[in-house]
Design a protein around this motif. Structure first.
Motif, mmCIF file in Angstrom:
data_model
loop_
_atom_site.group_PDB
_atom_site.id
_atom_site.type_symbol
_atom_site.label_atom_id
_atom_site.label_comp_id
_atom_site.label_asym_id
_atom_site.label_seq_id
_atom_site.Cartn_x
_atom_site.Cartn_y
_atom_site.Cartn_z
ATOM 1 N N UNK A 165 34.030 43.147 50.254
ATOM 2 C CA UNK A 165 34.969 42.511 48.982
ATOM 3 C C UNK A 165 36.122 41.889 49.329
ATOM 4 N N UNK A 166 36.290 40.753 48.548
ATOM 5 C CA UNK A 166 37.587 40.154 48.844
ATOM 6 C C UNK A 166 38.642 40.778 48.563
ATOM 7 N N UNK A 167 39.901 40.534 49.384
ATOM 8 C CA UNK A 167 41.018 41.379 49.406
ATOM 9 C C UNK A 167 41.566 41.533 47.932
ATOM 10 N N UNK A 168 41.392 40.485 47.021
ATOM 11 C CA UNK A 168 42.006 40.557 45.540
ATOM 12 C C UNK A 168 41.123 41.697 44.785
ATOM 13 N N UNK A 169 39.902 41.983 45.348
ATOM 14 C CA UNK A 169 39.140 43.029 44.562
ATOM 15 C C UNK A 169 39.351 44.447 45.012
ATOM 16 N N UNK A 170 40.005 44.479 46.174
ATOM 17 C CA UNK A 170 40.459 45.803 46.750
ATOM 18 C C UNK A 170 41.526 46.581 46.107
ATOM 19 N N UNK A 171 41.356 48.028 45.925
ATOM 20 C CA UNK A 171 42.404 48.699 45.290
ATOM 21 C C UNK A 171 43.840 48.749 46.166
ATOM 22 N N UNK A 172 44.841 49.254 45.728
ATOM 23 C CA UNK A 172 46.017 49.234 46.594
ATOM 24 C C UNK A 172 45.737 50.024 47.762
ATOM 25 N N UNK A 173 44.948 51.250 47.651
ATOM 26 C CA UNK A 173 44.668 52.085 48.671
ATOM 27 C C UNK A 173 43.651 51.427 49.627
#
Length: 210
Positions: free
Chosen positions: A129-137
């Protein structure tokens, strides 16, 4: 200062145009595990950014393993891992791509450690996943996995438990416990309070500058 000190900071001062944040900070920390704690707006993240060389202090000296930040900035930064979890700089690349680029930056990179952290933080489903699609955790877990595997002499971790699930917090505590006895690295964690189950070798409590 003690000869065993890995990181030495003397008379550090940093102020933003609108306010002073750090004033007269001095410390001498050996390898192991250190905690920077304090309430909101006391300068925890700012201190990490200064230690990383991302912000330039108005006064004071920082020396890491005998390398002065002020007069040898490139050699100093080569020993440091820092990635701001709030930054959007990585948003367009995947977690796997970012991790794949780290071994070239860190001579002491440990691929086996990365594999352990990917498993321990349950990151495998998120690596593409690209970083923008990752949750905060998940974003924080990817950054910590890279930081812990980097082998960097100074590894800086900001607010590590934000958005983490309980199993990941438990794994983090295990990783920090191992870091506490590492004679070759200093891991500095900024958090508003001490994490339960973690034996901190060094601590610094920040208060709002007056």
């Amino acid at each position: 200062m003690a000869d065993s000190s890995m990181l030495q900071v003397t008379g550090l001062r940093f102020a933003y145009p609108e306010c002073a944040v750090l004033e007269g900070v001095s410390l001498a920390w050996p390898a192991g595990l250190a905690l920077v704690q304090g309430d909101e707006s006391t300068g925890k993240t700012t201190l990490l950014r200064v230690l990383a060389g991302e912000l330039v202090p108005q006064a004071g000296d920082i020396v890491l393993q005998g390398v002065p930040q002020r007069s040898a900035p490139q050699a100093y930064r080569a020993q440091v891992f820092w990635q701001d979890p709030r930054s959007t700089a990585l948003d367009e690349i995947t977690a796997r791509q970012w991790l794949a680029g780290l071994p070239a930056q860190y001579p002491a990179w440990d691929a086996a450690a990365l594999a352990s952290h990917v498993e321990g933080f349950s990151l495998e489903p998120h690596l593409d996943k690209p970083f923008f699609a990752l949750s905060t955790g998940s974003r924080r877990k990817v950054l910590m996995a890279g930081g812990f595997a980097s082998g960097a002499a100074l590894t800086l971790i900001d607010e590590p438990v934000a958005g983490l699930d309980k199993p990941s917090i438990n794994y983090l505590v295990q990783v920090l416990a191992r870091a506490a006895s590492d004679p070759a690295r200093l891991v500095v964690v900024a958090h508003y309070e001490a994490l339960l189950g973690v034996a901190w070798g060094s601590t610094l409590t920040l208060a709002r500058a007056r």
